[in-house]
Design an enzyme around this catalytic site. Structure first.
Site, PDB file in Angstrom:
ATOM      1  N   LYS A   5     -50.685   6.096   0.700  1.00  0.00           N
ATOM      2  CA  LYS A   5     -50.566   4.372   1.023  1.00  0.00           C
ATOM      3  C   LYS A   5     -49.399   4.024   1.411  1.00  0.00           C
ATOM      4  O   LYS A   5     -48.658   3.500   2.181  1.00  0.00           O
ATOM      5  CB  LYS A   5     -51.369   3.702   0.025  1.00  0.00           C
ATOM      6  CG  LYS A   5     -51.188   2.096   0.352  1.00  0.00           C
ATOM      7  CD  LYS A   5     -51.549   1.283  -0.641  1.00  0.00           C
ATOM      8  CE  LYS A   5     -51.121  -0.334  -0.479  1.00  0.00           C
ATOM      9  NZ  LYS A   5     -51.257  -1.023  -1.649  1.00  0.00           N
ATOM     10  N   ASN A   6     -48.296   4.297   0.423  1.00  0.00           N
ATOM     11  CA  ASN A   6     -46.889   3.567   0.335  1.00  0.00           C
ATOM     12  C   ASN A   6     -46.238   4.368   1.321  1.00  0.00           C
ATOM     13  O   ASN A   6     -45.134   3.750   1.937  1.00  0.00           O
ATOM     14  CB  ASN A   6     -46.344   3.864  -0.945  1.00  0.00           C
ATOM     15  CG  ASN A   6     -46.956   2.936  -2.068  1.00  0.00           C
ATOM     16  OD1 ASN A   6     -47.574   2.032  -1.704  1.00  0.00           O
ATOM     17  ND2 ASN A   6     -46.656   3.568  -3.167  1.00  0.00           N
TER      18      ASN A   6
ATOM     19  N   ASP B 254     -50.661  -7.396  -4.767  1.00  0.00           N
ATOM     20  CA  ASP B 254     -51.007  -7.379  -6.193  1.00  0.00           C
ATOM     21  C   ASP B 254     -50.480  -8.734  -6.881  1.00  0.00           C
ATOM     22  O   ASP B 254     -49.280  -8.871  -6.614  1.00  0.00           O
ATOM     23  CB  ASP B 254     -50.729  -6.208  -6.745  1.00  0.00           C
ATOM     24  CG  ASP B 254     -51.688  -5.296  -6.114  1.00  0.00           C
ATOM     25  OD1 ASP B 254     -52.579  -5.608  -5.725  1.00  0.00           O
ATOM     26  OD2 ASP B 254     -51.300  -3.992  -6.418  1.00  0.00           O
TER      27      ASP B 254
ATOM     28  N   ARG C 204     -48.622  -7.127   1.528  1.00  0.00           N
ATOM     29  CA  ARG C 204     -46.962  -6.977   1.202  1.00  0.00           C
ATOM     30  C   ARG C 204     -46.566  -6.146   2.056  1.00  0.00           C
ATOM     31  O   ARG C 204     -44.996  -6.317   2.386  1.00  0.00           O
ATOM     32  CB  ARG C 204     -47.153  -6.476  -0.262  1.00  0.00           C
ATOM     33  CG  ARG C 204     -45.881  -6.184  -1.026  1.00  0.00           C
ATOM     34  CD  ARG C 204     -45.364  -7.341  -1.524  1.00  0.00           C
ATOM     35  NE  ARG C 204     -43.967  -7.201  -1.837  1.00  0.00           N
ATOM     36  CZ  ARG C 204     -42.941  -8.205  -2.468  1.00  0.00           C
ATOM     37  NH1 ARG C 204     -43.613  -9.346  -2.226  1.00  0.00           N
ATOM     38  NH2 ARG C 204     -41.898  -8.127  -2.611  1.00  0.00           N
TER      39      ARG C 204
ATOM     40  N   ASP D 238     -46.361   2.984 -10.689  1.00  0.00           N
ATOM     41  CA  ASP D 238     -47.972   2.795 -10.260  1.00  0.00           C
ATOM     42  C   ASP D 238     -48.969   3.606 -11.202  1.00  0.00           C
ATOM     43  O   ASP D 238     -50.142   3.272 -10.915  1.00  0.00           O
ATOM     44  CB  ASP D 238     -48.179   3.263  -8.584  1.00  0.00           C
ATOM     45  CG  ASP D 238     -47.386   2.049  -7.798  1.00  0.00           C
ATOM     46  OD1 ASP D 238     -47.601   1.072  -8.289  1.00  0.00           O
ATOM     47  OD2 ASP D 238     -47.421   2.399  -6.637  1.00  0.00           O
TER      48      ASP D 238
ATOM     49  N   MET E 153     -40.696  -2.620 -14.686  1.00  0.00           N
ATOM     50  CA  MET E 153     -40.387  -3.414 -13.387  1.00  0.00           C
ATOM     51  C   MET E 153     -41.340  -4.786 -13.239  1.00  0.00           C
ATOM     52  O   MET E 153     -40.815  -5.639 -12.524  1.00  0.00           O
ATOM     53  CB  MET E 153     -40.954  -2.377 -12.315  1.00  0.00           C
ATOM     54  CG  MET E 153     -40.312  -2.851 -10.773  1.00  0.00           C
ATOM     55  SD  MET E 153     -40.636  -1.270  -9.609  1.00  0.00           S
ATOM     56  CE  MET E 153     -39.437  -0.314 -10.257  1.00  0.00           C
TER      57      MET E 153
END
EC number: 2.5.1.7
Length: 435
Positions: free
Chosen positions: A22-23, A121, A97, A320, A342
């Site tokens: 996905k990223n 998110d 995002r 993640d 983070m």
């Protein structure tokens, strides 16, 4: 609002193949805006966030054609810049995002890029400063409407420069790189993110005619070119999904094979799971997890002190997967401190695990201590709501290991990051249904 009903406590067996990353997809798809020529991309995950971005690109005038499962062609030869000033764009851009990464390519190729404040998110503050400071360094003029929460950057021609990023932001680095490839002169980006997905973007841009050196390091040097051409690209498998399946196998005492994982791009991920006592075997480019019938034991540091697992920029451990690590630790032998540096809201799902019987001390918004059960007391089924993508999957893994039937609401959050997850889990024996 859709819901998962999960009957837990069953062992799973078989093989599962991770979806495309996905990223990576969010970066690569934005890069098609850099050329009027045809770009073909394979292994695109069929998930909500990626499909939203494809729809946004189509609204911008990009011709997107699905040629096979997970494969598309894109042609951005008739981009409609008027869409950027439309009420529809202010809604579409806010819903994702990853939409922030259209700004760099649009600015570089067309001289202007706009974006409403993106959503995503609810895991804490996610600043955009790195993105816009980098573009300003390249010569862009910045403006922001506080009333509309709408950002804009404009420049006749970007000019290369040296910059030291305040944070090694992956999406920020991607945005700056995509702007710099068409800038005049040489750009040096120090403290650049160097994740495999960012490396994939740089390699793709180089195939399109860009001149990027230092790929894989935290210093990128980019010689600007006049134009980029078309290319063909294949996404890496999703490392977050791979880590999720490792955790699922351990928690349910299941024997699973995760296929085609691109092992050399996983970094420290296998070793972090091994620190929890999980056996992670490499078989070619597959990962094999044997059934942990006798459980798994958390290692200590060499001086005997409690193990700490923390997130860090690549090649450190990805944030993640910290929620997956936390869930898996609930059934381990021993204790571990989870330090999420983070995002200050990402550990706020642990109350659901405590309701299921987990022994967790939430020290503060960033740290949680987990005391493992060693399977002497299984988690208990409950009803819960998914707060975000990663916490949602972590709760799903907890429910699959728990005794009884659990209900997870707001599973649209999970669908944003995981392709047909219920179907794929049923194929390896999970008792899960969508209602």
């Amino acid at each position: 609002m859709a819901t998962f009903i999960i009957e837990g406590g069953h062992q799973l067996k078989g093989s599962i193949q991770p979806q495309g990353a996905k990223n990576e997809a969010l970066q690569i798809l934005c890069a098609v805006l850099l050329t009027p020529e045809l770009v073909t991309i394979h292994n695109i995950p069929d998930i909500v966030d990626v499909n939203k971005l494809i729809a946004l690109l189509q609204n911008l005038g990009v011709k997107a054609n699905k040629i096979a499962k997970g494969s598309y062609t894109f042609k951005a030869d008739e981009v409609n810049l008027k869409y950027l000033e439309s009420p529809e764009f202010k809604v579409d851009g806010r819903g994702l995002r990853g939409s922030i990464m259209i700004v760099g390519p649009l600015l570089a190729r067309f001289g202007r890029g706009y974006i409403p404040k993106p959503g995503g998110d609810k895991i804490g503050r996610r600043r955009l400063d790195t993105h816009f400071e980098g573009l300003i360094n390249l010569g862009a003029k910045f403006r922001y409407s506080k009333e509309e929460q709408f950002y804009g950057v404009e420049a006749k021609r970007l000019k290369g420069t040296y910059m030291l990023l305040e944070e090694a932001s992956v999406t920020g680095t991607a945005n700056i790189v995509m702007a710099a490839v068409l800038a005049e002169g040489t750009t040096t980006i120090y403290n650049a993110a160097c994740e495999p997905y960012l490396q994939q973007l740089c390699k793709m841009l180089n195939r399109m005619g860009a001149k990027i050196s230092g790929v894989g390091s935290n210093m990128l040097t980019i010689e600007g070119v006049e134009a980029l051409g078309g290319t063909e690209h294949r996404m890496l498998p999703d490392m977050i999904e791979i880590g999720s399946w490792i955790g699922l196998a351990a928690m349910t005492k299941s024997e699973l094979t995760i296929t085609n994982v691109s092992w050399d791009d996983l970094g420290v991920i296998p070793n972090v799971f091994r620190k929890l006592g999980i056996t992670v075997e490499r078989q070619g480019d597959d990962i094999h997890i044997p059934a942990h019938k006798n459980g798994y034991e958390i290692q200590s540091f060499i001086d005997g002190s409690i193990l700490t697992i923390a997130d860090a920029p690549w090649p450190g451990f990805t944030p993640d997967l910290l929620s997956i690590i936390l869930v898996v630790a609930t059934q381990a032998r021993g204790s571990v401190l989870i330090h999420q540096k983070m995002f200050e809201s990402r550990l706020f799902f642990v109350d659901k695990l405590i309701d299921m019987g987990a022994k967790i001390i939430l020290c503060d918004p960033h740290r949680a201590t987990v005391i493992g059960h060693d399977y002497k007391s299984t988690l208990k089924a409950t009803t819960m709501t998914s707060p975000d993508i990663r916490a949602g999957v972590s709760l799903l893994i907890a429910a699959l290991s728990a005794k009884g039937t659990s209900t997870i609401h707001n599973i649209e959050q999970i669908d944003r990051g995981y392709e047909n997850i219920d179907e794929r889990l049923r194929a390896i024996g999970a008792k899960i249904k969508r209602v």
